[in-house]
Design a protein around this motif. Structure first.
Motif, PDB file in Angstrom:
ATOM      1  N   ARG B 324       0.775  -1.417   0.145  1.00  0.00           N
ATOM      2  CA  ARG B 324       0.270   0.299   0.026  1.00  0.00           C
ATOM      3  C   ARG B 324       0.845   1.034  -0.017  1.00  0.00           C
ATOM      4  O   ARG B 324       1.735   1.387  -0.260  1.00  0.00           O
ATOM      5  CB  ARG B 324      -0.616   0.332   1.161  1.00  0.00           C
ATOM      6  CG  ARG B 324      -0.424   0.533   2.074  1.00  0.00           C
ATOM      7  CD  ARG B 324      -1.001   0.457   3.606  1.00  0.00           C
ATOM      8  NE  ARG B 324      -1.061  -0.890   4.473  1.00  0.00           N
ATOM      9  CZ  ARG B 324      -1.875  -1.057   5.386  1.00  0.00           C
ATOM     10  NH1 ARG B 324      -3.123  -0.008   5.940  1.00  0.00           N
ATOM     11  NH2 ARG B 324      -2.003  -2.467   5.762  1.00  0.00           N
ATOM     12  N   ILE B 325       0.665   2.726   0.024  1.00  0.00           N
ATOM     13  CA  ILE B 325       1.509   3.584  -0.330  1.00  0.00           C
ATOM     14  C   ILE B 325       0.338   4.887   0.358  1.00  0.00           C
ATOM     15  O   ILE B 325      -0.554   5.011   0.196  1.00  0.00           O
ATOM     16  CB  ILE B 325       1.288   4.307  -2.438  1.00  0.00           C
ATOM     17  CG1 ILE B 325       2.209   2.779  -2.653  1.00  0.00           C
ATOM     18  CG2 ILE B 325       1.965   5.669  -1.455  1.00  0.00           C
ATOM     19  CD1 ILE B 325       2.011   3.114  -4.522  1.00  0.00           C
ATOM     20  N   VAL B 326       0.824   5.402   1.341  1.00  0.00           N
ATOM     21  CA  VAL B 326       0.789   6.161   1.904  1.00  0.00           C
ATOM     22  C   VAL B 326       1.643   7.929   1.857  1.00  0.00           C
ATOM     23  O   VAL B 326       2.484   7.846   1.833  1.00  0.00           O
ATOM     24  CB  VAL B 326       0.961   6.203   3.457  1.00  0.00           C
ATOM     25  CG1 VAL B 326       0.316   7.049   4.324  1.00  0.00           C
ATOM     26  CG2 VAL B 326       0.168   4.869   3.718  1.00  0.00           C
ATOM     27  N   PRO B 352      -3.988  -0.228  -2.978  1.00  0.00           N
ATOM     28  CA  PRO B 352      -5.026   0.902  -2.397  1.00  0.00           C
ATOM     29  C   PRO B 352      -3.901   2.103  -2.199  1.00  0.00           C
ATOM     30  O   PRO B 352      -2.190   2.299  -1.788  1.00  0.00           O
ATOM     31  CB  PRO B 352      -5.263   0.529  -0.565  1.00  0.00           C
ATOM     32  CG  PRO B 352      -4.659  -0.799  -0.684  1.00  0.00           C
ATOM     33  CD  PRO B 352      -4.218  -1.304  -2.626  1.00  0.00           C
ATOM     34  N   VAL B 353      -3.959   3.434  -2.449  1.00  0.00           N
ATOM     35  CA  VAL B 353      -3.136   4.412  -2.044  1.00  0.00           C
ATOM     36  C   VAL B 353      -4.250   5.352  -1.290  1.00  0.00           C
ATOM     37  O   VAL B 353      -5.300   5.747  -0.742  1.00  0.00           O
ATOM     38  CB  VAL B 353      -3.101   5.011  -3.487  1.00  0.00           C
ATOM     39  CG1 VAL B 353      -2.242   6.193  -2.976  1.00  0.00           C
ATOM     40  CG2 VAL B 353      -2.338   4.220  -4.686  1.00  0.00           C
ATOM     41  N   ILE B 354      -3.420   6.027   0.187  1.00  0.00           N
ATOM     42  CA  ILE B 354      -4.163   6.389   1.137  1.00  0.00           C
ATOM     43  C   ILE B 354      -3.602   7.689   1.038  1.00  0.00           C
ATOM     44  O   ILE B 354      -2.675   8.196   1.547  1.00  0.00           O
ATOM     45  CB  ILE B 354      -3.793   5.745   2.280  1.00  0.00           C
ATOM     46  CG1 ILE B 354      -4.789   4.498   2.700  1.00  0.00           C
ATOM     47  CG2 ILE B 354      -4.649   7.146   3.918  1.00  0.00           C
ATOM     48  CD1 ILE B 354      -3.957   3.416   3.521  1.00  0.00           C
ATOM     49  N   LEU B 355      -4.343   8.705   0.575  1.00  0.00           N
ATOM     50  CA  LEU B 355      -3.579  10.405   0.792  1.00  0.00           C
ATOM     51  C   LEU B 355      -4.047  10.432   2.449  1.00  0.00           C
ATOM     52  O   LEU B 355      -5.808  11.004   2.600  1.00  0.00           O
ATOM     53  CB  LEU B 355      -4.547  10.934  -0.540  1.00  0.00           C
ATOM     54  CG  LEU B 355      -3.814  12.305   0.156  1.00  0.00           C
ATOM     55  CD1 LEU B 355      -2.727  12.432  -1.035  1.00  0.00           C
ATOM     56  CD2 LEU B 355      -4.998  13.004  -0.911  1.00  0.00           C
ATOM     57  N   LEU B 356      -3.253  10.278   3.078  1.00  0.00           N
ATOM     58  CA  LEU B 356      -3.196  11.126   4.471  1.00  0.00           C
ATOM     59  C   LEU B 356      -3.318  12.969   4.292  1.00  0.00           C
ATOM     60  O   LEU B 356      -2.510  13.764   4.421  1.00  0.00           O
ATOM     61  CB  LEU B 356      -2.574  10.606   5.311  1.00  0.00           C
ATOM     62  CG  LEU B 356      -2.844  10.562   6.910  1.00  0.00           C
ATOM     63  CD1 LEU B 356      -3.959   9.540   7.506  1.00  0.00           C
ATOM     64  CD2 LEU B 356      -1.046   9.858   7.875  1.00  0.00           C
ATOM     65  N   THR B 449       9.530  -2.275  -5.439  1.00  0.00           N
ATOM     66  CA  THR B 449       9.941  -0.739  -6.947  1.00  0.00           C
ATOM     67  C   THR B 449       8.900   0.194  -5.970  1.00  0.00           C
ATOM     68  O   THR B 449       9.838   0.807  -7.294  1.00  0.00           O
ATOM     69  CB  THR B 449       8.497  -2.130  -7.937  1.00  0.00           C
ATOM     70  OG1 THR B 449       8.822  -3.421  -8.376  1.00  0.00           O
ATOM     71  CG2 THR B 449       8.930  -1.551  -9.199  1.00  0.00           C
ATOM     72  N   ILE B 450       8.354   0.066  -5.353  1.00  0.00           N
ATOM     73  CA  ILE B 450       7.123   1.343  -5.239  1.00  0.00           C
ATOM     74  C   ILE B 450       8.445   2.411  -4.435  1.00  0.00           C
ATOM     75  O   ILE B 450       9.055   3.832  -4.320  1.00  0.00           O
ATOM     76  CB  ILE B 450       6.229   1.416  -4.428  1.00  0.00           C
ATOM     77  CG1 ILE B 450       5.264   0.597  -4.860  1.00  0.00           C
ATOM     78  CG2 ILE B 450       6.204   2.853  -3.846  1.00  0.00           C
ATOM     79  CD1 ILE B 450       4.025   0.117  -4.181  1.00  0.00           C
ATOM     80  N   GLU B 451       9.166   1.951  -3.569  1.00  0.00           N
ATOM     81  CA  GLU B 451      10.561   2.441  -2.551  1.00  0.00           C
ATOM     82  C   GLU B 451      11.383   3.226  -3.696  1.00  0.00           C
ATOM     83  O   GLU B 451      12.095   4.347  -3.811  1.00  0.00           O
ATOM     84  CB  GLU B 451      10.667   1.437  -1.739  1.00  0.00           C
ATOM     85  CG  GLU B 451      11.235   2.835  -0.799  1.00  0.00           C
ATOM     86  CD  GLU B 451      11.533   1.977   0.307  1.00  0.00           C
ATOM     87  OE1 GLU B 451      11.891   0.595   0.743  1.00  0.00           O
ATOM     88  OE2 GLU B 451      13.248   1.970   0.792  1.00  0.00           O
ATOM     89  N   MET B 501       4.499   8.914   3.312  1.00  0.00           N
ATOM     90  CA  MET B 501       4.753   7.680   5.017  1.00  0.00           C
ATOM     91  C   MET B 501       5.325   6.091   4.416  1.00  0.00           C
ATOM     92  O   MET B 501       6.137   6.056   5.128  1.00  0.00           O
ATOM     93  CB  MET B 501       3.787   8.245   5.529  1.00  0.00           C
ATOM     94  CG  MET B 501       3.390   9.540   4.968  1.00  0.00           C
ATOM     95  SD  MET B 501       4.256  10.528   5.574  1.00  0.00           S
ATOM     96  CE  MET B 501       4.342  10.827   7.156  1.00  0.00           C
ATOM     97  N   LEU B 502       4.583   6.131   3.631  1.00  0.00           N
ATOM     98  CA  LEU B 502       4.870   4.873   3.414  1.00  0.00           C
ATOM     99  C   LEU B 502       4.862   4.098   1.979  1.00  0.00           C
ATOM    100  O   LEU B 502       3.773   4.553   1.549  1.00  0.00           O
ATOM    101  CB  LEU B 502       3.930   3.432   3.984  1.00  0.00           C
ATOM    102  CG  LEU B 502       3.823   1.900   4.527  1.00  0.00           C
ATOM    103  CD1 LEU B 502       4.833   1.623   4.712  1.00  0.00           C
ATOM    104  CD2 LEU B 502       2.665   1.793   4.530  1.00  0.00           C
ATOM    105  N   PRO B 503       5.254   3.840   0.979  1.00  0.00           N
ATOM    106  CA  PRO B 503       7.294   3.574   1.759  1.00  0.00           C
ATOM    107  C   PRO B 503       7.799   4.776   1.957  1.00  0.00           C
ATOM    108  O   PRO B 503       7.396   6.171   1.629  1.00  0.00           O
ATOM    109  CB  PRO B 503       8.041   2.740   0.941  1.00  0.00           C
ATOM    110  CG  PRO B 503       7.367   2.504  -0.113  1.00  0.00           C
ATOM    111  CD  PRO B 503       5.789   3.171  -0.612  1.00  0.00           C
ATOM    112  N   LEU B 504       8.550   4.665   3.478  1.00  0.00           N
ATOM    113  CA  LEU B 504       9.033   5.775   3.603  1.00  0.00           C
ATOM    114  C   LEU B 504      10.194   5.946   2.576  1.00  0.00           C
ATOM    115  O   LEU B 504      11.046   5.390   2.026  1.00  0.00           O
ATOM    116  CB  LEU B 504       9.850   5.568   5.279  1.00  0.00           C
ATOM    117  CG  LEU B 504      10.926   6.918   5.457  1.00  0.00           C
ATOM    118  CD1 LEU B 504       9.803   7.623   5.568  1.00  0.00           C
ATOM    119  CD2 LEU B 504      11.645   7.049   6.460  1.00  0.00           C
TER     120      LEU B 504
END
Lengths: 288, 568
Positions: B324-326, B352-356, B449-451, B501-504
């Motif tokens: 997931r991505i934050v 899922p991607v969370i926009l915090l 891969t995301i990071e 925030m995630l991945p940092l």
């Protein structure tokens, strides 16, 4: 070549239900109905919750999605609104639809999306080994209610009639030709069509077997029932446990969700071009 | 600042003042502090105006318009020397006393009753008073009244015009101009618009091709739903106010699975209800964007206030492990761009991607220049076109980067069964050891891969600064102004603002190694970002400024705390 149930059958694996399970009847009826409706398997979504019957998509060759316990109707509503040209079937059990997922069921009926919702109602939780379900009779015993179920059952048909459901029907998993026709009618009905399917659980319910339903079910459409009369439908909904009318209780034509809103006029949302959207009018609107 | 009781209308004059300042070409930042009630209790609307972009709100007021009995008592001490206080003596009990500010007693209720026949129009009288005190022409206010009240009929328009004019005239007749503030129109103002963070997110989402929104109203996220609904027909978006957050997230995932860009928005409590479904999106690899606008918890907490207590919640919610991505934007402008990016990330990585964000940004307003959008593109990742689907297509096929090819329902040859059970590459369920290990590892590979593809974190400002503010989310706004304040006191500070925030976000360790004195600034008790940095980057930041009062940091609060920490 006319399509056959085989065209809707996955080449991978075979159903893992107990021998004699009512789910076999529902599976066969759904595939037969799809074949008779001549649906392209690539244009069908079959979306389920969690439970014995909800494993259904595993053995279909259509697009399938096994979601979470109780959430099939919500997920299917979203998927349907994304692409309303596809045929969308939702399937699950009585625990899934009338217990944990009851809220979505009621609100979907109000919304009237063009979905066909089939609930295999065996009055028991099979996959978790025989506890009572929301449709279990008062007094019936199970591992979670060793001294008898203290609660009376929900009445799915009456519930649907009271909540704007535009197609309310009941089928029986042991009467295949009847169930095939019912699923076809439900699919062809524009709006949220609901079929409660009486279904024996041969492992955990020794009372409601095939013989029991065979003796007590009768076809509403053979008994002069007026499917446009809501009051008559309500009366029929309260007939069990002495008798189980099957067939269409009630149906009405009213605008479906996507017809009510202009957003869907340009075709399914999946086909809208999103590559060059201009948001400058929004900036202008909030300028002064 | 405008203060009054809930239900008495401090929003109308606040918006009017903001629009008039914009009309003069000025930049704005405005926030509201209010109680979780519909009527009664003292609410305030803080508006900051400047010839240059305004970075943040603050709690020192140049001019206060009080239309109730409480504002004076609560805030008189926060008025800067030389500032002004407009109040109605008939509403205020006790003596109003401060020698170093200008007091402007105006019988606003009496004027409102006389002109409109309704005491509640005191807010309109008050705004007329303010415009006169600020020596701004009255015509733009009158035009705005016509626009605002047009649909209520000519009689209401005329009465409100009379009320505003009477307030304006009262100042001219009763006070010599001794007030040292003035609104002067800018000569060549930049074209700008005025939105809150939630609206900015919606605009970014629309630019990204938003087609589906489902939400259950929850403060402070509801304006996401309202804003999306308002523009639904203009941009052909299906916007649904649904029965609960379970439905909201499950519908959005269904729509994402079926091939449209979908979003659900909520606050912490609603997010808790969405938890199970977020794992489903992770497991079936469906794209979905979830906006979480934080308010302080636990449980109902402080419904109308701001906080940053949900970082760990959104990072870890739902059973098991899945990609997931934050993301968390720092400003109104970043909210627009990160919302747009969130949709590309969701489809690129099929997760899922969370926009915090938080109430401070989500409901706080700011002026933005017309944002550049030409460089923004839609990236749908490995979503196949129908003619790219080969005979051996497998929805969950292994790949180097962990991202499988994707078909959507309706596409010829792409049919498969997606399931929340563990499954084979085809999608068919399995419990066998080797296939389970293989697909689990492949899915988790996406996190690497995301990071790898995230931009490295950058230190903003003077590289040799004595102090580095480490923060996330909208703490960015007061923190960046705190840096200016510290500079005036001879303390150099820069900022490490973490957006992913995630991945940092990569580069945190390297950046911290270059910092002389990192200081965490967070709106929570546990220094949650600090914990994440300690865990992922291996640096345990000792200095912390934490505030869990439910009120956003002000620039001077941060500056003062830093001064205390750095005192030799």
């Amino acid at each position: 070549m006319p399509r056959t149930p085989k065209d809707y059958t996955s080449t991978e694996g075979k159903p893992n239900w107990c021998p004699g399970c009512g789910d076999f009847g529902i599976e066969a009826a759904m595939k037969q109905a799809m074949a008779q409706l001549d649906l392209d398997p690539d244009k069908v979504m079959l979306i389920t919750g969690i439970g014995c019957g909800a494993n259904m998509p595993s053995w279909f060759s259509t697009y399938g999605l096994i979601t979470l316990h109780g959430r099939a109707v919500a997920v299917a509503t979203g998927a349907h609104l994304a692409n309303h040209e596809l045929s969308t079937f939702v399937e699950g059990g009585d625990g899934d639809g009338y217990g944990i997922g009851m809220g979505h069921f009621i609100h979907a009926m109000r919304r009237n999306p063009n979905l066909t919702y089939i609930v295999g109602n065996n009055t028991v939780y099979g996959l978790t080994k025989g506890q009572v379900s929301p449709t279990s009779a008062k007094g019936c015993a199970g591992p979670s209610t060793p001294f008898g179920n203290p609660d009376p059952p929900v009445n799915p048909i009456a519930l649907a009639l009271a909540n704007h459901c535009s197609f309310v029907a009941r089928g029986y998993a042991g009467n295949l030709p009847h169930l095939v026709n019912l699923i076809k009618e439900a699919h062809n009905h524009k709006g949220f069509s609901f079929i409660d399917v009486l279904q024996p659980c041969v492992t955990y319910d020794k009372v409601h077997g095939y013989k029991y339903y065979q003796d007590l079910t009768y076809d509403l459409q053979q008994s002069n029932h007026d499917t446009t009369n809501q009051e008559a439908a309500f009366k029929k909904a309260f007939e069990p446990p002495e008798k189980y009318p099957i067939g269409i209780f009630y149906k009405e034509e009213r605008p479906i969700y996507v017809e009510e809103l202009p957003q869907f006029k340009k075709g399914p949302l999946t086909r809208h071009d999103i590559s060059k959207i201009d948001v400058k009018p929004l900036f202008e609107e909030y300028s002064f | 600042m405008i203060g009054g009781k809930a239900g008495e209308g401090i929003e109308v004059p606040g918006n009017m003042f903001a629009k008039l300042a914009m009309h003069a070409g000025l930049w704005l930042n405005s926030t509201q502090e209010f109680y979780s009630v519909i009527k009664g209790y003292n609410n305030i609307n803080q508006i900051r105006v400047s010839e240059n972009p305004v970075k943040s709100h603050n709690n020192h007021y140049d001019l206060v318009l009080s239309i109730d009995d409480e504002t004076v008592g609560r805030y008189i001490d926060d008025i800067v020397p030389g500032g002004g206080l407009v109040y109605d003596p008939s509403l205020v009990s006790g003596e109003v006393k401060r020698d170093d500010i200008n007091l402007f007693p105006v019988p606003m209720v009496e004027i409102a009753k006389e002109k409109v026949g309704l005491g509640l129009a005191k807010n309109i009288v008050g705004i007329g008073v303010c415009m006169a005190l600020l020596d701004y022409e009255i015509q733009p206010l009158l035009d705005l009244i016509v626009k605002t009240f047009a649909r209520k009929g000519e009689d209401i328009v005329n009465k409100n015009i009379d009320a505003a004019q009477a307030g304006y005239n009262y100042v001219k007749e009763h006070f010599n101009r001794e007030f040292n503030y003035q609104i002067r129109p800018l000569k060549e103002p930049v074209k700008k618009f005025f939105v809150n963070g939630n609206q900015s997110i919606v605009f970014g989402a629309i630019k990204a091709g938003l087609k589906f929104v489902s939400e259950y109203p929850m403060t402070p996220s509801s304006s996401v739903l309202h804003s999306a609904a308002k523009h639904a027909q203009q941009y052909d978006i299906s916007v649904n106010h649904v029965e609960d957050e379970l439905s909201a997230i499950n519908m959005a995932i269904g729509a994402g699975y079926a091939g449209v860009r979908s979003m659900a928005a909520t606050s912490g409590g609603g997010f808790a209800l969405m938890t199970e479904a977020i794992g489903m999106a992770g497991m079936i690899e469906a794209p979905v964007v979830i906006v979480e606008v934080q308010r302080p918890g636990p449980s109902t907490g402080l419904p109308t206030r701001s906080g940053q207590g949900d970082l760990r919640t959104v990072m870890h919610a739902s059973q098991g492990e899945f990609p997931r991505i934050v993301l968390s934007p720092g400003s109104h402008e970043e909210a627009f761009y990160m919302a747009h990016e969130a949709f590309n990330l969701a489809e690129k990585y099929q997760c899922p991607v969370i926009l915090l964000t938080e109430k401070y940004l989500g409901e706080g307003h700011a002026t933005l220049p017309f944002l550049k959008t030409d460089h923004l593109t839609v990236d749908r990742g490995k979503l196949l076109k129908e003619d790219e689907i080969t005979e051996d297509f497998k929805r969950y096929k292994s790949s180097e980067d962990g991202i499988p090819p994707r078909s959507i329902p309706g596409q010829k040859g792409g049919a498969h069964c997606a399931t929340t059970y563990e499954h084979l590459e085809s999608g068919y369920f399995t419990e066998e050891v080797e296939p389970v290990k293989k697909i689990y590892a492949r899915r988790m590979k996406k996190m690497e891969t995301i990071e790898k593809n995230l931009p490295s974190v950058q230190i903003e400002g003077d590289a040799d600064a004595e102090v580095t503010i480490v923060c996330w989310g909208a703490t960015y706004m007061p923190a960046s102004e705190a840096i200016d304040l510290l500079a005036k006191d001879g303390i150099t500070a820069n900022m490490l603002h973490i957006k992913y925030m995630l991945p940092l976000q990569p580069g945190v360790l390297e950046a911290l190694e270059q910092c002389k004195r990192p200081i965490l600034v967070e709106s929570n008790y546990n220094a949650q970002l600090g914990g994440v940095i300690a865990e992922k980057a291996g640096v345990d930041i000792q200095s912390k400024i934490l505030d869990y009062s439910g009120r956003p940091f002000t620039p001077d609060q941060i500056a003062e705390e830093i001064k205390k920490l750095t005192k030799k």
